[in-house]
Design a protein around this motif. Structure first.
Motif, mmCIF file in Angstrom:
data_model
loop_
_atom_site.group_PDB
_atom_site.id
_atom_site.type_symbol
_atom_site.label_atom_id
_atom_site.label_comp_id
_atom_site.label_asym_id
_atom_site.label_seq_id
_atom_site.Cartn_x
_atom_site.Cartn_y
_atom_site.Cartn_z
ATOM 1 N N GLN A 202 55.208 40.094 34.256
ATOM 2 C CA GLN A 202 54.541 41.366 33.994
ATOM 3 C C GLN A 202 54.694 42.318 35.187
ATOM 4 N N ASP B 35 41.083 51.024 39.338
ATOM 5 C CA ASP B 35 41.987 51.148 38.185
ATOM 6 C C ASP B 35 41.732 52.423 37.401
ATOM 7 N N VAL C 173 44.619 55.025 36.678
ATOM 8 C CA VAL C 173 45.074 55.214 35.295
ATOM 9 C C VAL C 173 44.894 56.673 34.879
ATOM 10 N N SER D 86 51.107 51.730 26.137
ATOM 11 C CA SER D 86 50.018 51.121 26.899
ATOM 12 C C SER D 86 50.444 49.793 27.525
ATOM 13 N N ASP E 18 49.988 48.982 31.467
ATOM 14 C CA ASP E 18 49.344 47.757 31.982
ATOM 15 C C ASP E 18 50.251 47.057 32.995
ATOM 16 N N ASP E 19 51.546 46.977 32.664
ATOM 17 C CA ASP E 19 52.476 46.279 33.556
ATOM 18 C C ASP E 19 52.623 47.047 34.872
ATOM 19 N N ALA F 220 49.692 46.334 36.971
ATOM 20 C CA ALA F 220 49.798 44.989 37.565
ATOM 21 C C ALA F 220 50.716 45.058 38.794
#
Ligand code: HEC
Length: 113
Positions: A31, A77, A81, A100, A104-105, A108
């Motif tokens: 990821q 976050d 974001v 999305s 998320d990746d 990470a």
């Protein structure tokens, strides 16, 4: 050696702890490695990730190892974001440029910096 000791104490005295380096690329999980690709295609033209120094925007090295983002907002976050989604100042909103899963990746990956 003496010089290293002196500069470390200067950093500590200045209240600015040296931050640990980013996780080596070879140690990223799947990821995070995909997040690195997303970074390179969406962010890398304006931000350094693995070293200090501003490009169009500030370096993102150590983003989540510091308490605050360059703007002074808390480094969490939610703030990052929303910066990615809605942009900030000269940074364009990028909500429409990735799904999305990619976001998320990417998050990470940013956590490994
Ligand atoms: C076209 C150039 C450009 C691109 C592409 C870009 N940024 Fe930025 N970014 C900026 C600039 C300029 C700033 C400084 C904005 C300000 O504070 O006025 C910034 C600021 C930021 C900040 C700090 C926000 C704060 O509150 O201090 C983060 C985090 C960030 N960008 C993440 C990203 C990520 C992740 C991507 C990829 C999805 C990205 N940026 C893509 C130009 C860019």
């Amino acid at each position: 050696m003496i010089l290293v000791g002196v500069s470390l104490s200067v950093l500590v005295l200045a209240g600015c702890k040296p931050i640990p380096p980013p996780t080596p690329l070879a140690q990223l999980n799947e990821q995070q490695a995909h997040g690195h690709d997303v970074f390179q295609s969406h962010c890398g033209s304006c931000h350094n990730d693995r070293r200090n120094g501003a490009l169009n925007g500030p370096s993102l090295r150590g983003t989540f190892k510091k308490e605050y983002l360059p703007s002074g907002a808390p480094a969490n976050d939610e703030r990052v974001v929303s910066t990615i989604r809605f942009g900030r100042g000269m940074m364009p909103p990028m909500a429409g440029t990735m799904d999305s899963g990619d976001l998320d990746d990417l998050m990470a990956y940013l956590h490994t910096l």
